[in-house]
Motif scaffolding. Structure first.
Motif, PDB file in Angstrom:
ATOM      1  N   LYS A 154     115.382  97.600  57.784  1.00 17.32           N
ATOM      2  CA  LYS A 154     114.292  97.410  56.626  1.00 17.32           C
ATOM      3  C   LYS A 154     114.696  98.182  55.451  1.00 17.32           C
ATOM      4  O   LYS A 154     114.993  99.415  55.242  1.00 17.32           O
ATOM      5  CB  LYS A 154     112.972  97.766  57.284  1.00 17.32           C
ATOM      6  N   ILE A 155     114.480  97.358  54.257  1.00 18.76           N
ATOM      7  CA  ILE A 155     114.882  97.758  52.981  1.00 18.76           C
ATOM      8  C   ILE A 155     113.568  98.431  52.348  1.00 18.76           C
ATOM      9  O   ILE A 155     112.501  97.712  52.476  1.00 18.76           O
ATOM     10  CB  ILE A 155     115.294  96.810  52.127  1.00 18.76           C
ATOM     11  N   ARG A 156     113.323  99.903  52.038  1.00 18.66           N
ATOM     12  CA  ARG A 156     112.550 100.433  51.680  1.00 18.66           C
ATOM     13  C   ARG A 156     112.336 100.981  50.115  1.00 18.66           C
ATOM     14  O   ARG A 156     113.571 101.322  49.806  1.00 18.66           O
ATOM     15  CB  ARG A 156     111.955 101.668  52.257  1.00 18.66           C
ATOM     16  N   ASN A 157     111.383 100.587  49.215  1.00 21.77           N
ATOM     17  CA  ASN A 157     111.151 101.243  47.950  1.00 21.77           C
ATOM     18  C   ASN A 157     110.379 102.412  48.115  1.00 21.77           C
ATOM     19  O   ASN A 157     109.116 102.231  47.794  1.00 21.77           O
ATOM     20  CB  ASN A 157     110.900  99.808  47.266  1.00 21.77           C
ATOM     21  N   ILE A 158     111.094 103.782  48.089  1.00 19.13           N
ATOM     22  CA  ILE A 158     110.240 104.691  48.316  1.00 19.13           C
ATOM     23  C   ILE A 158     109.481 105.242  47.263  1.00 19.13           C
ATOM     24  O   ILE A 158     109.177 106.200  47.084  1.00 19.13           O
ATOM     25  CB  ILE A 158     111.114 105.827  48.969  1.00 19.13           C
ATOM     26  N   THR A 159     109.983 104.748  45.983  1.00 21.37           N
ATOM     27  CA  THR A 159     109.230 105.304  44.701  1.00 21.37           C
ATOM     28  C   THR A 159     107.937 104.434  44.438  1.00 21.37           C
ATOM     29  O   THR A 159     107.192 104.911  43.682  1.00 21.37           O
ATOM     30  CB  THR A 159     110.174 104.849  43.477  1.00 21.37           C
ATOM     31  N   SER A 160     107.552 103.595  45.425  1.00 24.43           N
ATOM     32  CA  SER A 160     106.340 102.994  45.346  1.00 24.43           C
ATOM     33  C   SER A 160     105.139 103.591  45.831  1.00 24.43           C
ATOM     34  O   SER A 160     105.206 104.694  46.677  1.00 24.43           O
ATOM     35  CB  SER A 160     106.219 101.492  45.968  1.00 24.43           C
ATOM     36  N   GLU A 161     103.973 103.495  45.264  1.00 20.41           N
ATOM     37  CA  GLU A 161     102.676 103.928  45.782  1.00 20.41           C
ATOM     38  C   GLU A 161     102.335 103.716  47.559  1.00 20.41           C
ATOM     39  O   GLU A 161     101.915 104.721  47.766  1.00 20.41           O
ATOM     40  CB  GLU A 161     101.311 103.920  44.835  1.00 20.41           C
ATOM     41  N   LYS A 162     102.582 102.816  47.635  1.00 16.62           N
ATOM     42  CA  LYS A 162     102.309 102.161  48.982  1.00 16.62           C
ATOM     43  C   LYS A 162     103.387 103.156  49.736  1.00 16.62           C
ATOM     44  O   LYS A 162     102.976 103.718  50.909  1.00 16.62           O
ATOM     45  CB  LYS A 162     102.884 100.887  49.192  1.00 16.62           C
ATOM     46  N   GLU A 163     104.554 103.256  49.528  1.00 19.08           N
ATOM     47  CA  GLU A 163     105.534 103.975  50.338  1.00 19.08           C
ATOM     48  C   GLU A 163     105.242 105.657  50.279  1.00 19.08           C
ATOM     49  O   GLU A 163     105.328 106.415  51.166  1.00 19.08           O
ATOM     50  CB  GLU A 163     107.037 103.938  49.850  1.00 19.08           C
ATOM     51  N   ARG A 164     104.798 106.172  49.082  1.00 17.99           N
ATOM     52  CA  ARG A 164     104.219 107.394  49.067  1.00 17.99           C
ATOM     53  C   ARG A 164     103.046 107.535  50.019  1.00 17.99           C
ATOM     54  O   ARG A 164     103.193 108.647  50.800  1.00 17.99           O
ATOM     55  CB  ARG A 164     103.646 107.776  47.750  1.00 17.99           C
ATOM     56  N   MET A 165     101.985 106.853  50.169  1.00 17.15           N
ATOM     57  CA  MET A 165     100.840 107.094  51.065  1.00 17.15           C
ATOM     58  C   MET A 165     101.345 106.829  52.493  1.00 17.15           C
ATOM     59  O   MET A 165     100.840 107.833  53.084  1.00 17.15           O
ATOM     60  CB  MET A 165      99.883 106.114  50.630  1.00 17.15           C
ATOM     61  N   PHE A 166     102.420 106.074  52.819  1.00 16.51           N
ATOM     62  CA  PHE A 166     102.870 106.058  53.917  1.00 16.51           C
ATOM     63  C   PHE A 166     103.617 107.372  54.582  1.00 16.51           C
ATOM     64  O   PHE A 166     103.361 107.791  55.631  1.00 16.51           O
ATOM     65  CB  PHE A 166     103.979 104.956  54.185  1.00 16.51           C
ATOM     66  N   LYS A 167     104.362 107.715  53.570  1.00 15.75           N
ATOM     67  CA  LYS A 167     105.012 109.040  54.063  1.00 15.75           C
ATOM     68  C   LYS A 167     104.225 110.340  54.108  1.00 15.75           C
ATOM     69  O   LYS A 167     104.354 111.164  55.133  1.00 15.75           O
ATOM     70  CB  LYS A 167     106.126 109.169  52.785  1.00 15.75           C
ATOM     71  N   LEU A 168     103.152 110.374  53.330  1.00 18.31           N
ATOM     72  CA  LEU A 168     102.289 111.525  53.283  1.00 18.31           C
ATOM     73  C   LEU A 168     101.444 111.464  54.511  1.00 18.31           C
ATOM     74  O   LEU A 168     101.388 112.611  55.124  1.00 18.31           O
ATOM     75  CB  LEU A 168     101.089 111.271  52.052  1.00 18.31           C
ATOM     76  N   LYS A 169     101.098 110.072  55.035  1.00 14.89           N
ATOM     77  CA  LYS A 169     100.403 110.078  56.469  1.00 14.89           C
ATOM     78  C   LYS A 169     101.358 110.248  57.698  1.00 14.89           C
ATOM     79  O   LYS A 169     100.896 110.811  58.627  1.00 14.89           O
ATOM     80  CB  LYS A 169      99.901 108.787  56.509  1.00 14.89           C
ATOM     81  N   ASN A 170     102.448 109.853  57.638  1.00 11.72           N
ATOM     82  CA  ASN A 170     103.366 109.689  58.796  1.00 11.72           C
ATOM     83  C   ASN A 170     104.645 110.558  58.959  1.00 11.72           C
ATOM     84  O   ASN A 170     105.283 110.785  59.848  1.00 11.72           O
ATOM     85  CB  ASN A 170     103.835 108.337  58.864  1.00 11.72           C
ATOM     86  N   TRP A 171     105.007 111.581  57.747  1.00 16.88           N
ATOM     87  CA  TRP A 171     106.065 112.194  57.848  1.00 16.88           C
ATOM     88  C   TRP A 171     105.870 113.697  57.956  1.00 16.88           C
ATOM     89  O   TRP A 171     106.461 114.455  58.662  1.00 16.88           O
ATOM     90  CB  TRP A 171     106.625 112.229  56.706  1.00 16.88           C
ATOM     91  N   TYR A 172     104.878 114.185  57.301  1.00 20.57           N
ATOM     92  CA  TYR A 172     104.889 115.621  57.209  1.00 20.57           C
ATOM     93  C   TYR A 172     103.812 116.556  57.958  1.00 20.57           C
ATOM     94  O   TYR A 172     103.902 117.701  57.948  1.00 20.57           O
ATOM     95  CB  TYR A 172     104.417 116.076  55.653  1.00 20.57           C
ATOM     96  N   GLY A 173     103.304 115.854  59.023  1.00 20.34           N
ATOM     97  CA  GLY A 173     102.431 116.673  59.895  1.00 20.34           C
ATOM     98  C   GLY A 173     101.450 117.281  59.088  1.00 20.34           C
ATOM     99  O   GLY A 173     100.670 116.875  58.480  1.00 20.34           O
ATOM    100  N   ASP A 174     101.420 118.496  59.615  1.00 16.29           N
ATOM    101  CA  ASP A 174     100.106 119.258  59.183  1.00 16.29           C
ATOM    102  C   ASP A 174     100.538 120.510  58.138  1.00 16.29           C
ATOM    103  O   ASP A 174      99.855 121.259  57.851  1.00 16.29           O
ATOM    104  CB  ASP A 174      99.670 120.258  60.431  1.00 16.29           C
ATOM    105  N   ILE A 175     101.516 120.059  57.369  1.00 12.84           N
ATOM    106  CA  ILE A 175     102.032 121.024  56.356  1.00 12.84           C
ATOM    107  C   ILE A 175     101.110 121.119  55.274  1.00 12.84           C
ATOM    108  O   ILE A 175     100.864 122.412  54.846  1.00 12.84           O
ATOM    109  CB  ILE A 175     103.541 120.619  55.850  1.00 12.84           C
ATOM    110  N   SER A 176     100.510 120.071  54.663  1.00 11.33           N
ATOM    111  CA  SER A 176      99.752 120.292  53.573  1.00 11.33           C
ATOM    112  C   SER A 176      98.445 121.120  54.091  1.00 11.33           C
ATOM    113  O   SER A 176      98.084 121.977  53.237  1.00 11.33           O
ATOM    114  CB  SER A 176      99.295 118.841  53.291  1.00 11.33           C
ATOM    115  N   ASN A 177      97.957 120.706  55.132  1.00 13.54           N
ATOM    116  CA  ASN A 177      96.779 121.650  55.500  1.00 13.54           C
ATOM    117  C   ASN A 177      96.977 122.926  55.607  1.00 13.54           C
ATOM    118  O   ASN A 177      96.230 123.739  55.486  1.00 13.54           O
ATOM    119  CB  ASN A 177      96.057 120.844  56.785  1.00 13.54           C
ATOM    120  N   PHE A 178      98.200 123.229  56.166  1.00  8.40           N
ATOM    121  CA  PHE A 178      98.517 124.691  56.480  1.00  8.40           C
ATOM    122  C   PHE A 178      98.593 125.311  54.981  1.00  8.40           C
ATOM    123  O   PHE A 178      98.121 126.512  54.894  1.00  8.40           O
ATOM    124  CB  PHE A 178      99.863 124.720  57.247  1.00  8.40           C
TER     125      PHE A 178
END
Length: 271
Positions: free
Chosen positions: A61-85
């Protein structure tokens, strides 16, 4: 030139294979079990808008990771609990090495946010979108050029791209405050998914110089007097936990799905 394990420096390898994803040649270290890319040819990163807007994932799949949609996807699915920590602490001074487009840093409440990123294109985007992030346009092997020290240093999906991960962690230690914390995320081998799918494991690719197992990651931290306080395998709270990916588990003749144990996040502190 003979292959040397990028972690333990052994020259003995128990198995050699070519991955399905990107046809990359790997060798398994007989001593530590790390999977090393067999070729000494460095991956050629494309630092252009074409790269950042047209990234191909292991499923094609081709992904445009500069898009806001991709940003929200990555924040939800990539970083686990890092932000909360990080946000549970009071204004820590944070450095994110290999910060990409600044997505993780953008979620942090602290006033002291620093990013290190080799891509000038990505740095320019961060400067335009996130005025509160101080950005260094540097490579991960030039951390010593930074004069600051930090309470938290994050390196999310960086060490697997390096020829010398031990030096990298030593460089991090030099920039860490007395009671500082380190957060490292990386692909994981030696688990059920990577063993079951073998050469079809999705995280073998030309940019990954070395893939670690839990034992070698423990040793990497111990060698640098970093005490592991938490090990996280982000998955069940993500969109990747779905029926489609569960069904894909039954066919190991194709590329493995994103699943529990494919990546690991390790939290440690300076001792």
């Amino acid at each position: 030139m003979s292959l040397i394990c990028r972690f333990c420096k052994s020259s003995k390898f128990s198995k050699h294979f070519i991955s399905t994803n990107e046809n990359t040649s790997y060798s398994i270290c007989e001593n530590c079990g790390c999977h090393n890319k067999s070729s000494n040819k460095k991956y050629n990163y494309d630092d252009s808008d074409n790269y950042w807007n047209n990234i191909r994932d292991p499923d094609g799949k081709i992904r445009n990771i500069t898009s806001e949609k991709e940003r929200m996807f990555k924040l939800k699915n990539w970083y686990g609990d890092i932000s909360n920590f990080v946000n549970s602490l009071e204004n820590p001074k944070v450095l994110d090495i290999g910060c990409g487009l600044g997505y993780l840093l953008s979620t942090l409440d602290t006033k002291y946010k620093f990013g290190l990123e080799p891509s000038r294109y990505a740095c320019d985007i961060i400067k335009k979108k996130y005025k509160d992030i101080n950005i260094y346009n540097l490579n991960s092997n030039t951390i010593n050029e930074i004069e600051e020290t930090f309470d938290i240093i994050i390196a999310y999906h960086v060490i697997e791209h390096l020829d010398d991960p031990i030096k990298f962690i030593k460089d991090i230690k030099l920039k860490l405050s007395k009671n500082g914390k380190v957060i490292i995320g990386t692909p994981l081998i030696g688990g059920l998914i990577s063993n079951y799918f073998g050469k079809n494991y999705r995280l073998y690719n030309q940019s990954h110089e070395i893939l670690f197992n839990i034992k070698s990651l423990n040793e990497l931290h111990a060698l640098n007097n970093l005490k592991i306080t938490r090990i996280e395998k982000p998955f069940f709270k993500t969109d990747y936990f779905n029926i489609e990916n569960i069904i894909r588990l039954f066919n190991n003749r194709k590329i493995s799905p994103p699943f529990y144990g494919s990546i690991v996040t390790i939290y440690s502190e300076n001792i």
